[in-house]
Design a protein around this motif. Structure first.
Motif, PDB file in Angstrom:
ATOM      1  N   ARG A  29       0.831  -1.199   0.000  1.00 36.20           N
ATOM      2  CA  ARG A  29       0.000   0.000   0.000  1.00 36.20           C
ATOM      3  C   ARG A  29       0.866   1.249   0.000  1.00 36.20           C
ATOM      4  NH1 ARG A  29      -4.684   0.667   4.363  1.00 36.20           N
ATOM      5  NH2 ARG A  29      -5.534  -0.974   3.017  1.00 36.20           N
ATOM      6  N   SER A  30       1.963   1.217   0.740  1.00 37.11           N
ATOM      7  CA  SER A  30       2.862   2.363   0.770  1.00 37.11           C
ATOM      8  C   SER A  30       3.436   2.647  -0.611  1.00 37.11           C
ATOM      9  CB  SER A  30       3.994   2.100   1.767  1.00 37.11           C
ATOM     10  OG  SER A  30       4.967   3.127   1.699  1.00 37.11           O
ATOM     11  N   ALA A  31       3.904   1.598  -1.293  1.00 34.47           N
ATOM     12  CA  ALA A  31       4.469   1.795  -2.628  1.00 34.47           C
ATOM     13  C   ALA A  31       3.403   2.236  -3.623  1.00 34.47           C
ATOM     14  CB  ALA A  31       5.136   0.501  -3.098  1.00 34.47           C
ATOM     15  N   THR A  32       2.197   1.673  -3.492  1.00 38.19           N
ATOM     16  CA  THR A  32       1.122   2.034  -4.413  1.00 38.19           C
ATOM     17  C   THR A  32       0.726   3.492  -4.249  1.00 38.19           C
ATOM     18  OG1 THR A  32       0.286  -0.228  -4.414  1.00 38.19           O
ATOM     19  CG2 THR A  32      -1.233   1.503  -5.104  1.00 38.19           C
ATOM     20  N   MET A  33       0.517   3.945  -3.005  1.00 37.82           N
ATOM     21  CA  MET A  33       0.101   5.322  -2.773  1.00 37.82           C
ATOM     22  C   MET A  33       1.189   6.293  -3.211  1.00 37.82           C
ATOM     23  SD  MET A  33      -2.948   5.286  -1.676  1.00 37.82           S
ATOM     24  CE  MET A  33      -3.039   6.987  -1.149  1.00 37.82           C
ATOM     25  N   HIS A  34       2.452   5.944  -2.982  1.00 35.29           N
ATOM     26  CA  HIS A  34       3.552   6.814  -3.400  1.00 35.29           C
ATOM     27  C   HIS A  34       3.560   6.969  -4.917  1.00 35.29           C
ATOM     28  CE1 HIS A  34       7.543   8.446  -4.016  1.00 35.29           C
ATOM     29  NE2 HIS A  34       7.672   8.633  -2.705  1.00 35.29           N
ATOM     30  N   ALA A  35       3.424   5.857  -5.639  1.00 39.39           N
ATOM     31  CA  ALA A  35       3.434   5.926  -7.102  1.00 39.39           C
ATOM     32  C   ALA A  35       2.209   6.657  -7.637  1.00 39.39           C
ATOM     33  CB  ALA A  35       3.513   4.516  -7.679  1.00 39.39           C
ATOM     34  N   LEU A  36       1.048   6.419  -7.032  1.00 36.53           N
ATOM     35  CA  LEU A  36      -0.183   7.019  -7.540  1.00 36.53           C
ATOM     36  C   LEU A  36      -0.215   8.523  -7.300  1.00 36.53           C
ATOM     37  CD1 LEU A  36      -2.807   6.462  -8.932  1.00 36.53           C
ATOM     38  CD2 LEU A  36      -3.836   5.889  -6.736  1.00 36.53           C
ATOM     39  N   ILE A  37       0.180   8.950  -6.115  1.00 30.30           N
ATOM     40  CA  ILE A  37       0.202  10.388  -5.842  1.00 30.30           C
ATOM     41  C   ILE A  37       1.231  11.078  -6.729  1.00 30.30           C
ATOM     42  CG2 ILE A  37       0.743  12.115  -4.089  1.00 30.30           C
ATOM     43  CD1 ILE A  37      -0.453  10.254  -2.010  1.00 30.30           C
ATOM     44  N   GLY A  38       2.399  10.447  -6.919  1.00 31.76           N
ATOM     45  CA  GLY A  38       3.387  11.033  -7.824  1.00 31.76           C
ATOM     46  C   GLY A  38       2.880  11.111  -9.246  1.00 31.76           C
ATOM     47  N   LEU A  39       2.146  10.104  -9.690  1.00 31.37           N
ATOM     48  CA  LEU A  39       1.586  10.122 -11.042  1.00 31.37           C
ATOM     49  C   LEU A  39       0.571  11.250 -11.205  1.00 31.37           C
ATOM     50  CD1 LEU A  39       1.339   8.727 -13.815  1.00 31.37           C
ATOM     51  CD2 LEU A  39      -0.448   7.292 -12.823  1.00 31.37           C
ATOM     52  N   LEU A  40      -0.287  11.444 -10.220  1.00 33.48           N
ATOM     53  CA  LEU A  40      -1.260  12.532 -10.281  1.00 33.48           C
ATOM     54  C   LEU A  40      -0.570  13.885 -10.293  1.00 33.48           C
ATOM     55  CD1 LEU A  40      -3.952  11.263  -7.728  1.00 33.48           C
ATOM     56  CD2 LEU A  40      -4.017  11.104 -10.210  1.00 33.48           C
ATOM     57  N   ALA A  41       0.519  14.011  -9.540  1.00 32.76           N
ATOM     58  CA  ALA A  41       1.176  15.311  -9.416  1.00 32.76           C
ATOM     59  C   ALA A  41       1.906  15.721 -10.688  1.00 32.76           C
ATOM     60  CB  ALA A  41       2.160  15.279  -8.243  1.00 32.76           C
ATOM     61  N   VAL A  42       2.478  14.775 -11.415  1.00 33.90           N
ATOM     62  CA  VAL A  42       3.282  15.145 -12.580  1.00 33.90           C
ATOM     63  C   VAL A  42       2.509  15.064 -13.885  1.00 33.90           C
ATOM     64  CG1 VAL A  42       5.399  14.409 -11.465  1.00 33.90           C
ATOM     65  CG2 VAL A  42       4.156  12.791 -12.898  1.00 33.90           C
ATOM     66  N   SER A  43       1.434  14.260 -13.932  1.00 28.90           N
ATOM     67  CA  SER A  43       0.703  14.104 -15.183  1.00 28.90           C
ATOM     68  C   SER A  43      -0.633  14.830 -15.187  1.00 28.90           C
ATOM     69  CB  SER A  43       0.467  12.622 -15.473  1.00 28.90           C
ATOM     70  OG  SER A  43      -0.365  12.041 -14.478  1.00 28.90           O
ATOM     71  N   GLY A  44      -1.212  15.086 -14.018  1.00 28.08           N
ATOM     72  CA  GLY A  44      -2.483  15.781 -13.971  1.00 28.08           C
ATOM     73  C   GLY A  44      -3.662  14.941 -14.413  1.00 28.08           C
ATOM     74  N   VAL A  45      -3.536  13.626 -14.422  1.00 29.09           N
ATOM     75  CA  VAL A  45      -4.655  12.785 -14.812  1.00 29.09           C
ATOM     76  C   VAL A  45      -5.692  12.760 -13.704  1.00 29.09           C
ATOM     77  CG1 VAL A  45      -3.244  11.344 -16.318  1.00 29.09           C
ATOM     78  CG2 VAL A  45      -3.513  10.720 -13.920  1.00 29.09           C
ATOM     79  N   ARG A  46      -6.903  12.416 -14.057  1.00 29.67           N
ATOM     80  CA  ARG A  46      -7.956  12.251 -13.065  1.00 29.67           C
ATOM     81  C   ARG A  46      -7.734  10.944 -12.308  1.00 29.67           C
ATOM     82  NH1 ARG A  46     -10.383  14.097 -17.835  1.00 29.67           N
ATOM     83  NH2 ARG A  46     -11.409  16.131 -17.640  1.00 29.67           N
ATOM     84  N   VAL A  47      -8.359  10.842 -11.136  1.00 28.80           N
ATOM     85  CA  VAL A  47      -8.203   9.632 -10.341  1.00 28.80           C
ATOM     86  C   VAL A  47      -8.787   8.440 -11.087  1.00 28.80           C
ATOM     87  CG1 VAL A  47      -8.730   8.521  -8.146  1.00 28.80           C
ATOM     88  CG2 VAL A  47      -8.268  10.971  -8.218  1.00 28.80           C
ATOM     89  N   GLY A  48      -9.961   8.625 -11.702  1.00 29.32           N
ATOM     90  CA  GLY A  48     -10.564   7.544 -12.456  1.00 29.32           C
ATOM     91  C   GLY A  48      -9.718   7.111 -13.637  1.00 29.32           C
ATOM     92  N   GLU A  49      -8.989   8.050 -14.243  1.00 29.23           N
ATOM     93  CA  GLU A  49      -8.094   7.698 -15.347  1.00 29.23           C
ATOM     94  C   GLU A  49      -6.874   6.936 -14.835  1.00 29.23           C
ATOM     95  OE1 GLU A  49      -9.139  11.683 -18.008  1.00 29.23           O
ATOM     96  OE2 GLU A  49      -7.304  11.552 -16.822  1.00 29.23           O
ATOM     97  N   ALA A  50      -6.375   7.340 -13.672  1.00 27.76           N
ATOM     98  CA  ALA A  50      -5.180   6.692 -13.140  1.00 27.76           C
ATOM     99  C   ALA A  50      -5.446   5.241 -12.775  1.00 27.76           C
ATOM    100  CB  ALA A  50      -4.665   7.459 -11.918  1.00 27.76           C
ATOM    101  N   ILE A  51      -6.612   4.947 -12.214  1.00 26.18           N
ATOM    102  CA  ILE A  51      -6.867   3.576 -11.775  1.00 26.18           C
ATOM    103  C   ILE A  51      -7.187   2.661 -12.947  1.00 26.18           C
ATOM    104  CG2 ILE A  51      -7.687   4.386  -9.552  1.00 26.18           C
ATOM    105  CD1 ILE A  51     -10.518   3.895 -10.492  1.00 26.18           C
ATOM    106  N   ARG A  52      -7.397   3.218 -14.144  1.00 33.64           N
ATOM    107  CA  ARG A  52      -7.656   2.383 -15.317  1.00 33.64           C
ATOM    108  C   ARG A  52      -6.408   2.161 -16.170  1.00 33.64           C
ATOM    109  NH1 ARG A  52     -12.815   4.997 -15.227  1.00 33.64           N
ATOM    110  NH2 ARG A  52     -11.990   6.760 -16.400  1.00 33.64           N
ATOM    111  N   ILE A  53      -5.254   2.596 -15.709  1.00 35.87           N
ATOM    112  CA  ILE A  53      -4.021   2.418 -16.478  1.00 35.87           C
ATOM    113  C   ILE A  53      -3.587   0.952 -16.401  1.00 35.87           C
ATOM    114  CG2 ILE A  53      -1.597   3.073 -16.663  1.00 35.87           C
ATOM    115  CD1 ILE A  53      -2.366   5.760 -15.448  1.00 35.87           C
ATOM    116  N   ASN A  54      -3.340   0.359 -17.544  1.00 36.38           N
ATOM    117  CA  ASN A  54      -2.870  -1.021 -17.614  1.00 36.38           C
ATOM    118  C   ASN A  54      -1.380  -1.055 -17.946  1.00 36.38           C
ATOM    119  OD1 ASN A  54      -5.512  -2.166 -17.227  1.00 36.38           O
ATOM    120  ND2 ASN A  54      -5.959  -1.517 -19.318  1.00 36.38           N
ATOM    121  N   ARG A  55      -0.800  -2.236 -17.845  1.00 36.96           N
ATOM    122  CA  ARG A  55       0.625  -2.382 -18.143  1.00 36.96           C
ATOM    123  C   ARG A  55       0.943  -1.939 -19.566  1.00 36.96           C
ATOM    124  NH1 ARG A  55       4.011  -5.477 -14.923  1.00 36.96           N
ATOM    125  NH2 ARG A  55       3.025  -6.463 -13.119  1.00 36.96           N
TER     126      ARG A  55
END
Length: 709
Positions: A528-554
């Motif tokens: 959970r720590s690694a996931t939250m760190h990566a997700l918050i960093g992704l939101l901060a640098v890319s500006g994607v919506r939360v719903g868009e971030a959780i739908r990102i696939n490999r």
């Protein structure tokens, strides 16, 4: 080519017209070999007419067909068709010798109705002939579906049939097809009401299509690609000079393909530097003529230009000479793309390019709209003479319409037809189902303004905006019901007025973002720590919506090129974003750690983005939000005024940073520790050292998936 050249003698009844026919072919630009072949056909036809004792006045298309049949039966190997005799027939008809083709006479009731409909579209609505043909074709398809036996039978046309046809045409199809189908069906239903063919305005039943597209990326080509298109034209040839002039007009003036094809020599005022444009809806407007556009057109006209009696600026290069068609203009762009090695594009892409270049030059959206000659769509709302716009109260419901006693069934039909054109309506379905239950408990079988208003005001602590929204949901449902049964009342628009005031977002400083990321290290378990760190960093640098971030696939992340594909976004958009190195590495390590955890501890099969079992899903968004709030509200980590921040504030911060980079805007959040002013203190107000151009706003909006209004 001299008419004295030995082309073969033309005997028989057509002999007096041979010389004039040859001159006509020469004027239309036919080559010598083509003229020779046409004269041979004329001689064969003339001999056959003499043998059949027929005169030129008997030379109809049917007679030519008989000649071709006799020619094939005689054993001629060369294949000729009726189209090959079109130049000869047109020449003889122009002289008044051969009879013209009889005009098609409408015999069936549907054909008579479609003649009136075509006249209405051309003269009342101002449609172009090609568009009117498409409208009539779709109208014939609707009437054919309505009455497979070929009859008219519009007296029994019901709202249920209209809804069923919309669902049949739009379900599972492309957005463009659904939009065209609904617009044309709505125009037909308005005409049927104006023409007194139906007694009820059923056009209100046809919903508008949801504004969704598979790809919201820019349609405009880049300036480098536009230069490659122009450079691909060989200006040492006549065709190259014409294509160069057409591409220059399209890319600089932003004209439509039909407007370029319709340009005439008298439309250009060389002294005044203006050009007259005949656009959609029979609109005639003037535009300034830039010098480079004028030079390109002059280069074409002086070298080749129109020949004969043709007054079009751009003409065909093959016989018969005449003006370019709309499709011919688009084909010029297609061939230029092939020569330049660019993806296949049509003429309208250059119109988008012209508008984008004006935005980049600092023009406002209003100015661009004026140059592009955009006008708000105006629907024909006139009423037929002596008839009211709405049926009188007490008029019985339409045959086949949904019964008003079953509001639940009507609601399912309403949701089905709206979803068929692209709307999701999750909140509307839940709220309207509650309204139907409320109406049933109140013993009401017909929607009234009183019941709708009472239901909308039920939440005692609801804001004015929420109460007005509840009433708007019922109003849309009531409009649908009113088109089927006039006894249903439509609540007025201004009964409840509520305006949503979006709170000012909190703008994160670099220090606050870093503190928020450090706070994720205290979370347990480690995944959970690694996931939250990566997700918050992704939101901060890319500006994607939360719903868009959780739908990102490999497969959506390209680690080598550091790009991120965002799909299934708001309004169905898709866009490609750059991904910063640090968040990319963190996401990669998170994916690796998730995979390692999956080896040691079994997880249920899931399609979680990035293949990480602990990555948030749609259902876990509330938990994710609570986790963020817990991190943000910890006083030792962040400043006290950060308690008002939300998840969306991370996106807002990234958006303003991107906007400042696009426009060179400095000091946009003075006192917030931004890169332009890291040590600033004081105001939280937004200040700018230079105005932000609308082009920068549009460019940043495309990156963050925001559509401009």
């Amino acid at each position: 080519m001299s008419s004295g050249r030995k082309l073969g003698r033309v005997p028989g009844p057509l002999a007096p017209y041979a010389a004039g026919f040859i001159r006509t072919l020469e004027r239309d630009g036919y080559a010598a070999g083509s003229i020779h072949n046409h004269v041979l056909r004329m001689a064969q036809l003339s001999r056959w007419l003499g043998a059949e004792r027929l005169d030129p006045s008997d030379l109809s298309r049917d007679v030519v067909g008989r000649f071709l049949a006799s020619r094939r039966s005689a054993g001629y190997r060369s294949r000729l068709s009726l189209r090959g005799f079109s130049p000869l027939l047109d020449h003889l008809r122009g002289l008044g010798v051969a009879p013209s083709d009889p005009a098609a006479v409408a015999t069936t009731p549907i054909e008579v109705l479609m003649e009136r409909y075509a006249t209405f579209l051309l003269h009342e609505r101002g449609l172009q002939p090609n568009s009117a043909v498409d409208y009539v074709r779709d109208a014939m398809a609707f009437l054919g579906w309505l009455n497979p036996d070929g009859g008219l039978g519009l007296g029994g046309l019901s709202g249920g049939q209209v809804i069923e046809y919309v669902r049949r045409e739009c379900a599972g199809g492309m957005v463009g097809h659904a939009r065209r189908s609904t617009v044309r069906l709505r125009a037909l239903l308005r005409f049927l009401f104006l023409d007194a063919a139906v007694d009820t305005p059923l056009a209100e039943l046809v919903p508008s299509v949801a504004n969704r597209r598979d790809d919201w990326s820019s349609k405009a080509i880049s300036p480098a690609e536009a230069a490659r298109l122009l450079d691909s034209c060989d200006r040492t040839t006549a065709v190259g000079r014409r294509d160069f002039a057409v591409l220059t007009v399209l890319s600089r003036l932003g004209l439509r393909a039909g407007e370029v094809a319709g340009l005439r020599l008298e439309d250009i005022d060389w002294r005044g530097g203006q050009v007259v444009i005949r656009g959609k809806g029979d609109r005639v407007e003037s535009l300034p003529l830039p010098s480079d556009v004028g030079e390109a057109v002059v280069g074409w006209l002086q070298a080749e230009g129109p020949r004969g009696e043709c007054r079009c600026v751009f003409t065909r290069m093959r016989a018969p000479m005449g003006g370019l068609s709309t499709a011919g203009v688009s084909r010029i762009v297609v061939r230029a793309c092939a020569r330049a090695g660019l993806p296949r594009s049509h003429a309208h892409r250059l119109r988008h390019f012209a508008a984008t270049e004006m935005l980049r030059a600092g023009a406002s959206l209003t100015e661009v709209g004026q140059v592009m000659r955009h006008t708000p769509s105006s629907h024909h709302i006139g009423l037929r003479h002596g008839r009211s716009a709405r049926p009188v109260r007490g008029h019985p419901p339409l045959a086949g319409g949904c019964a008003m006693s079953d509001l639940a069934g009507s609601l399912q039909d309403y949701l089905a037809v709206r979803r068929a054109v692209g709307f999701r309506l999750k909140t509307e379905e839940r709220m309207l189902a509650d309204f139907v239950r409320y109406a049933r408990q109140a013993g009401v079988s017909v929607v009234t303004t009183e019941v709708a208003l009472a239901w909308a005001r039920l939440p005692e602590l609801g804001s004015a905006h929420w109460l007005a929204r509840r009433l708007r949901m019922v109003r849309g449902f009531a409009r649908y019901l009113n088109a089927i049964d006039p006894s249903a009342e439509i609540p007025p628009v201004d009964l409840l007025v509520g305006r949503h005031h979006r709170p000012a977002p909190h703008l994160y400083s670099d220090a606050e973002t870093a503190a928020l990321l450090r706070a994720t290290d205290d979370l347990r378990p480690a995944l959970r720590s690694a996931t939250m760190h990566a997700l918050i960093g992704l939101l901060a640098v890319s500006g994607v919506r939360v719903g868009e971030a959780i739908r990102i696939n490999r497969e959506d992340v390209n680690w080598a090129e550091q790009t991120l594909l965002v799909h299934d976004s708001k309004n169905g958009g898709t866009r490609l974003l750059p991904c910063m190195p640090a968040p990319s590495r963190r996401c990669a390590s998170t994916a690796a750690s998730g995979t390692g955890c999956a080896r040691t501890r079994p997880h249920r099969a899931c399609s979680s983005p990035l293949g990480v079992p602990g990555w948030p899903t749609r259902r876990s968004i509330p938990r994710f939000g609570n986790c963020c709030k817990a991190l943000v509200w910890n006083p030792p980590r962040l400043t006290s005024d950060a308690r008002a921040c939300t998840i969306s504030a991370i996106r807002w911060t990234a958006g303003l940073c991107a906007l400042s980079e696009c426009s060179g805007w400095s000091g946009w959040c003075r006192g917030r520790g931004c890169p332009h002013n890291p040590g600033g203190q004081g105001q939280r107000v937004i200040e700018s050292s230079q105005p932000i151009s609308e082009a920068s706003v549009v460019q940043s909006g495309k990156v963050f998936g925001v559509r401009g209004s």
